[in-house]
Motif scaffolding. Structure first.
Motif, PDB file in Angstrom:
ATOM      1  N   ASN A  43       0.819  -1.205   0.000  1.00 26.30           N
ATOM      2  CA  ASN A  43       0.000   0.000   0.000  1.00 26.30           C
ATOM      3  C   ASN A  43       0.857   1.261   0.000  1.00 26.30           C
ATOM      4  O   ASN A  43       2.072   1.207   0.222  1.00 26.30           O
ATOM      5  N   GLU A  44       0.212   2.381  -0.245  1.00 28.30           N
ATOM      6  CA  GLU A  44       0.919   3.656  -0.280  1.00 28.30           C
ATOM      7  C   GLU A  44       1.666   3.892   1.031  1.00 28.30           C
ATOM      8  O   GLU A  44       1.112   3.755   2.110  1.00 28.30           O
ATOM      9  N   ALA A  81      -0.303   7.514 -10.063  1.00 30.92           N
ATOM     10  CA  ALA A  81      -0.596   8.607  -9.134  1.00 30.92           C
ATOM     11  C   ALA A  81      -2.058   9.012  -9.163  1.00 30.92           C
ATOM     12  O   ALA A  81      -2.564   9.613  -8.207  1.00 30.92           O
ATOM     13  N   GLN A  82      -2.765   8.696 -10.247  1.00 32.14           N
ATOM     14  CA  GLN A  82      -4.190   9.000 -10.363  1.00 32.14           C
ATOM     15  C   GLN A  82      -5.064   7.836  -9.879  1.00 32.14           C
ATOM     16  O   GLN A  82      -6.268   7.815 -10.143  1.00 32.14           O
ATOM     17  N   LYS A  83      -4.447   6.857  -9.223  1.00 28.66           N
ATOM     18  CA  LYS A  83      -5.130   5.690  -8.658  1.00 28.66           C
ATOM     19  C   LYS A  83      -5.647   4.729  -9.723  1.00 28.66           C
ATOM     20  O   LYS A  83      -6.484   3.870  -9.437  1.00 28.66           O
ATOM     21  N   ARG A  84      -5.146   4.844 -10.939  1.00 33.15           N
ATOM     22  CA  ARG A  84      -5.559   3.919 -11.990  1.00 33.15           C
ATOM     23  C   ARG A  84      -4.721   2.654 -11.912  1.00 33.15           C
ATOM     24  O   ARG A  84      -3.511   2.698 -11.737  1.00 33.15           O
ATOM     25  N   ASN A 190      12.439   8.121 -10.826  1.00 30.66           N
ATOM     26  CA  ASN A 190      11.269   8.752 -10.201  1.00 30.66           C
ATOM     27  C   ASN A 190      10.145   7.746  -9.958  1.00 30.66           C
ATOM     28  O   ASN A 190       9.006   7.926 -10.400  1.00 30.66           O
ATOM     29  N   PRO A 191      10.436   6.688  -9.205  1.00 27.91           N
ATOM     30  CA  PRO A 191       9.427   5.639  -9.001  1.00 27.91           C
ATOM     31  C   PRO A 191       8.419   5.999  -7.919  1.00 27.91           C
ATOM     32  O   PRO A 191       8.668   6.841  -7.047  1.00 27.91           O
ATOM     33  N   ARG A 192       7.270   5.330  -7.964  1.00 23.66           N
ATOM     34  CA  ARG A 192       6.324   5.309  -6.845  1.00 23.66           C
ATOM     35  C   ARG A 192       6.546   4.059  -6.004  1.00 23.66           C
ATOM     36  O   ARG A 192       6.281   4.030  -4.813  1.00 23.66           O
ATOM     37  N   MET A 193       7.027   2.994  -6.676  1.00 23.95           N
ATOM     38  CA  MET A 193       7.232   1.681  -6.054  1.00 23.95           C
ATOM     39  C   MET A 193       8.690   1.301  -6.229  1.00 23.95           C
ATOM     40  O   MET A 193       9.206   1.270  -7.352  1.00 23.95           O
ATOM     41  N   LEU A 194       9.383   1.035  -5.104  1.00 23.78           N
ATOM     42  CA  LEU A 194      10.804   0.686  -5.130  1.00 23.78           C
ATOM     43  C   LEU A 194      10.990  -0.714  -4.570  1.00 23.78           C
ATOM     44  O   LEU A 194      10.538  -1.014  -3.466  1.00 23.78           O
ATOM     45  N   ASP A 223       7.669   9.944  -0.788  1.00 23.43           N
ATOM     46  CA  ASP A 223       6.350   9.314  -0.912  1.00 23.43           C
ATOM     47  C   ASP A 223       6.443   7.962  -1.619  1.00 23.43           C
ATOM     48  O   ASP A 223       5.663   7.659  -2.526  1.00 23.43           O
ATOM     49  N   LEU A 224       7.397   7.168  -1.200  1.00 24.63           N
ATOM     50  CA  LEU A 224       7.627   5.870  -1.820  1.00 24.63           C
ATOM     51  C   LEU A 224       6.873   4.766  -1.093  1.00 24.63           C
ATOM     52  O   LEU A 224       6.613   4.850   0.114  1.00 24.63           O
ATOM     53  N   SER A 225       6.558   3.720  -1.834  1.00 31.29           N
ATOM     54  CA  SER A 225       6.186   2.427  -1.266  1.00 31.29           C
ATOM     55  C   SER A 225       7.354   1.489  -1.571  1.00 31.29           C
ATOM     56  O   SER A 225       7.911   1.528  -2.664  1.00 31.29           O
TER      57      SER A 225
END
Length: 277
Positions: A43-44, A81-84, A190-194, A223-225
């Motif tokens: 999760n985030e 980032a748009q929850k898609r 520039n990841p959201r998930m690492l 703001d990483l997961s």
């Protein structure tokens, strides 16, 4: 039917929002089943650990999620980032990286003869738009983008405490510093998930403690997961929000560190029998 990009339902109750969602992941190599119907969610803002004995299938799992292997069955989704929800099955590794997921490797994969800064700059490739013509002719746009890449890469080196080595050849760095450089290069995408594959391998206790602090700082500041494979149980138990435990390609337990530590099957399969067992 699942699509490659679907918005979350407006009726979905507010709660933890997933970034990585894996459903029934199975990987066969000939007659060998390396992964067996694995489910996993990150999760985030979470730091989640994936643990298990050698040969449990942890790195195979990473390879399936990041597009190196195509899963035999199951689905892998990454939320943007748009929850898609974006389906990753069948996508190439560089496409998955561009969609917001980056990883490090169990065996360090740096460009040893390039400088520390150049190694991080390579990670920015998926976020730049200058083509061959712009690079050759040195257009103003190309020069601006190159300077931006240098600035971002240097800032990343500062975040992993390597800025003073920016012009050093990567192969000259100590082992622990090379591990941190790999993290910086992954962050350059520039990841959201690492995904971190055994980041504490080869580190002494002080270096491991510093790594814990670094991972927490990166999670909070960017703001990483984070999903990590790790054998250092002290680090896993103090760093993770949740833990998944694998054995022979299957999930045998999941939960908080306290729940996993007390799980009899985990104690038997991974942590070793208790003294009064």
């Amino acid at each position: 039917m699942d699509t490659t990009a679907t918005p979350e339902s407006a009726s979905t109750p507010i709660g933890p929002r997933p970034v990585l969602q894996v459903e029934d992941l199975t990987q066969d190599f000939g007659g060998l089943r390396a992964l067996n119907e694995l489910d996993l969610t990150v999760n985030e803002g979470e730091i989640v650990a994936l643990i298990g004995p050698n040969g449990a299938g942890k790195t195979t799992f990473f390879n399936c999620v990041t597009g190196i292997y195509t899963p035999t069955e199951g689905r892998v989704y990454l939320y943007d980032a748009q929850k898609r929800r974006r389906l990753l099955n069948g996508r190439k590794p560089h496409d998955i990286t561009a969609m917001g997921m980056a990883r490090t490797f169990q065996n360090i994969r740096l460009f040893g003869d390039m400088t520390v800064l150049e190694n991080v700059m390579i990670g920015r490739h998926c976020r730049t738009s200058t083509g061959i013509w712009g690079a050759l002719t040195r257009t103003p746009a190309a020069r601006r983008e190159e300077q931006e890449t240098i600035d971002i890469s240097y800032d990343l080196l500062e975040s992993v405490h390597l800025a003073q080595f920016w012009n050093e050849r990567a192969h000259n760095l100590p082992y622990g510093a090379q591990r941190r450089l790999e993290i910086a290069r992954a962050l350059a995408t520039n990841p959201r998930m690492l995904l971190l594959d055994e980041p504490a391998a080869g580190k002494n206790p002080q270096e491991t403690k510093e790594l814990e602090e670094l991972v927490r700082h990166l999670r909070d500041s960017r703001d990483l997961s984070i999903l990590l494979i790790e054998h250092d149980m002290g680090m896993v138990m103090s760093l993770s929000d949740r833990i998944y435990v694998m054995e022979y390609g299957s999930r045998i337990a999941s939960g908080t560190p306290e729940e996993v530590r007390a799980n009899p099957r985990v104690i038997q399969a991974y942590l070793g029998e208790s003294d009064d067992a």
